[in-house]
Design an enzyme around this catalytic site. Structure first.
Site, short mmCIF file in Angstrom:
data_model
loop_
_atom_site.label_atom_id
_atom_site.label_comp_id
_atom_site.label_asym_id
_atom_site.label_seq_id
_atom_site.Cartn_x
_atom_site.Cartn_y
_atom_site.Cartn_z
CB CYS A 66 23.40 -4.56 -17.69
SG CYS A 66 24.16 -3.66 -18.31
CG HIS B 15 24.24 -4.92 -13.37
ND1 HIS B 15 24.48 -5.92 -13.79
CD2 HIS B 15 24.39 -3.77 -13.14
CE1 HIS B 15 25.46 -5.42 -15.02
NE2 HIS B 15 25.24 -4.16 -14.78
CG ASN C 166 28.21 -3.80 -16.31
OD1 ASN C 166 27.70 -4.62 -16.40
ND2 ASN C 166 27.70 -2.38 -16.67
O1 UT7 Z 1 25.69 -1.92 -16.47
C1 UT7 Z 1 25.06 -0.53 -16.91
C2 UT7 Z 1 24.52 0.30 -16.07
N1 UT7 Z 1 25.86 1.54 -16.24
C3 UT7 Z 1 26.29 1.10 -14.96
O2 UT7 Z 1 25.61 1.80 -14.33
C4 UT7 Z 1 27.90 2.16 -15.74
C5 UT7 Z 1 27.55 3.70 -14.35
N2 UT7 Z 1 28.18 5.08 -14.25
C6 UT7 Z 1 29.58 4.96 -14.00
O3 UT7 Z 1 29.66 4.00 -14.01
C7 UT7 Z 1 30.66 5.96 -14.10
O4 UT7 Z 1 29.81 7.51 -14.06
C8 UT7 Z 1 31.54 6.00 -15.09
C9 UT7 Z 1 32.59 4.79 -14.03
C10 UT7 Z 1 31.15 5.39 -16.46
C11 UT7 Z 1 32.22 7.00 -15.42
O5 UT7 Z 1 32.49 7.76 -13.37
P1 UT7 Z 1 32.28 9.25 -12.98
O6 UT7 Z 1 32.91 10.05 -11.84
O7 UT7 Z 1 30.41 9.67 -13.32
O8 UT7 Z 1 33.20 10.17 -14.27
P2 UT7 Z 1 32.48 11.33 -15.70
O9 UT7 Z 1 31.82 10.45 -16.30
O10 UT7 Z 1 31.91 12.37 -14.79
O11 UT7 Z 1 34.27 11.37 -15.54
C12 UT7 Z 1 34.59 12.20 -14.94
C13 UT7 Z 1 36.41 12.49 -15.53
C14 UT7 Z 1 36.13 13.57 -16.76
O12 UT7 Z 1 36.81 14.25 -17.44
P3 UT7 Z 1 36.93 16.01 -16.95
O13 UT7 Z 1 35.59 16.03 -18.10
O14 UT7 Z 1 35.94 15.73 -15.54
O15 UT7 Z 1 38.02 16.19 -17.11
C15 UT7 Z 1 35.96 12.82 -17.89
O16 UT7 Z 1 36.66 12.34 -19.36
O17 UT7 Z 1 36.61 11.97 -15.97
C16 UT7 Z 1 37.62 11.01 -17.44
N3 UT7 Z 1 37.65 10.19 -17.55
C17 UT7 Z 1 38.73 9.03 -17.16
N4 UT7 Z 1 39.95 9.51 -16.97
C18 UT7 Z 1 40.51 8.61 -17.31
C19 UT7 Z 1 36.11 9.20 -17.88
N5 UT7 Z 1 36.99 8.29 -18.28
C20 UT7 Z 1 38.56 7.89 -17.82
C21 UT7 Z 1 39.24 7.24 -17.58
N6 UT7 Z 1 40.76 7.78 -17.76
N7 UT7 Z 1 38.65 5.99 -18.40
#
Ligand code: UT7
Length: 325
Positions: free
Chosen positions: A113, A252, A282
């Site tokens: 990225c 980005h 993204n």
């Molecule tokens: O471009 C390259 C670099 N990439 C990035 O910069 C991405 C960086 N990371 C992020 O943007 C975020 O970490 C995400 C958007 C990917 C995820 O957000 P988060 O607030 O960090 O959520 P998480 O991964 O900690 O997940 C929280 C909860 C989980 O459930 P439990 O374990 O708390 O019950 C996930 O299973 O949200 C759940 N979850 C979803 N729920 C509904 C994960 N994806 C989804 C989804 N819909 N699509």
């Protein structure tokens, strides 16, 4: 002194839009979750005739038109991508043939990225060495081909698209001022994508899974905010530039919460930050040049403005760049 100046910008997006409501029908997710956690509402998905190099060529043609140059006047084409249409030849070779840039040599660069900043930085070095060179710097991705459409952790995040600019040497006072790039290969397992499965059984990677994107989102999030903040702060400091002097910041576009945290920590107000992650998700190496082209065409950047870029991606790779428009 001649500096690397942007003569024209262009972008090109696939026609098909995939909304959060569409994704609700594909995986266990909701518009509310996606919008509040990422800021993304829709993304574009490439269809027939919209291969990576065709998106790249579309963006390149628009950048050339704005620059007032013919394809035959281009000396070098660099495509930042991690989703080339083929492993060989490079996407850049296809672009050269597609637009008819016969004089140019062409190759791809992969810094995930952060790829567009790495490509711009490299093109800048060519121009400083040979200011007459006209260089097409393109960021183009078809990430839809490499996400696991059953994995809600990743499939909601990415989109396809391309952006480009034409860079050449001029001495009108503007141009690329400085940049800072970083890599930490030790952290690769937090964000990666396998190559297609090896045909040599001794070289098959454990966990090889069709080459899907894999990410430990929360760790990437935290590292990305800190890394971009530190990089921007150091870059501004060493150039004696205060945050308030920035005309436009183009980060980005990975997640609106990452962008908001950066704005907060750097003290850049919202009206000075270009955001389009809501429309395209993204798009990896394409996100900065698409945003730059949109901002440029909307008249948000004026001659003499300071433009600040920052990016973060798999590798890890990250960095920032300062440009005077
Ligand atoms: O471009 C390259 C670099 N990439 C990035 O910069 C991405 C960086 N990371 C992020 O943007 C975020 O970490 C995400 C958007 C990917 C995820 O957000 P988060 O607030 O960090 O959520 P998480 O991964 O900690 O997940 C929280 C909860 C989980 O459930 P439990 O374990 O708390 O019950 C996930 O299973 O949200 C759940 N979850 C979803 N729920 C509904 C994960 N994806 C989804 C989804 N819909 N699509």
């Amino acid at each position: 002194m001649k500096r690397s100046v942007v003569l024209g910008t262009g972008s090109f997006l696939p026609r098909r839009e995939l909304t959060n409501a569409d994704l609700e029908r594909m995986v266990d997710t909701s518009d509310e979750w996606i919008a509040s956690r990422t800021g993304i509402r829709t993304r574009r998905i490439a269809g027939k005739g919209e291969e990576n190099y065709r998106l790249a060529a579309g963006a390149a043609r628009r950048a050339l038109e704005m620059a007032g140059l013919e394809a035959g006047e281009i000396d070098l084409i660099v495509v930042a991508t991690m989703t080339p249409h083929m492993t060989m030849p490079s996407c850049a070779c296809f672009v050269q043939a597609e637009i008819g840039a016969q004089r140019a040599f062409a190759y791809d660069l992969n810094a995930a990225c952060s790829g567009y900043l790495f490509a711009l930085d490299m093109a800048d070095k060519y121009v400083l060495n040979k200011p007459d060179m006209n260089i097409l710097v393109i960021g183009s991705e078809t990430l839809s081909a490499r996400v696991n459409w059953q994995d809600r952790n990743t499939c909601i995040l990415f989109g396809d698209g391309a952006g480009a600019c034409v860079l050449s040497g001029r001495d009108h006072g503007g141009g690329i001022i400085d940049s800072q790039l970083f890599t930490d290969g030790n952290l690769w397992e937090l964000l990666y994508m396998h190559s297609p499965k090896s045909l040599n059984p001794d070289l098959v990677q454990p966990g090889d899974d069709h080459g899907y994107i894999r990410m430990t989102g929360r760790d990437v999030f935290k590292f990305a905010v800190r890394a971009m903040e530190e990089s921007v702060t150091a870059l501004l400091q060493r150039n004696g530039i205060a945050t308030k002097d920035i005309g436009l910041m183009i980060p980005h576009q990975a997640n609106i919460r990452i962008i908001h945290k950066l704005m907060e920590r750097l003290g850049v107000p919202e009206e000075k930050v270009y955001i389009n992650v809501n429309k395209y998700g993204n798009t990896s190496a394409a996100s900065i040049p698409i945003a730059l082209d949109e901002a440029n065409r909307q008249g948000l950047i004026r001659r003499g403005d300071l433009v600040l870029f920052c990016a973060f991606g798999g590798g890890f790779t990250w960095g920032s760049m300062l440009m005077c428009w």
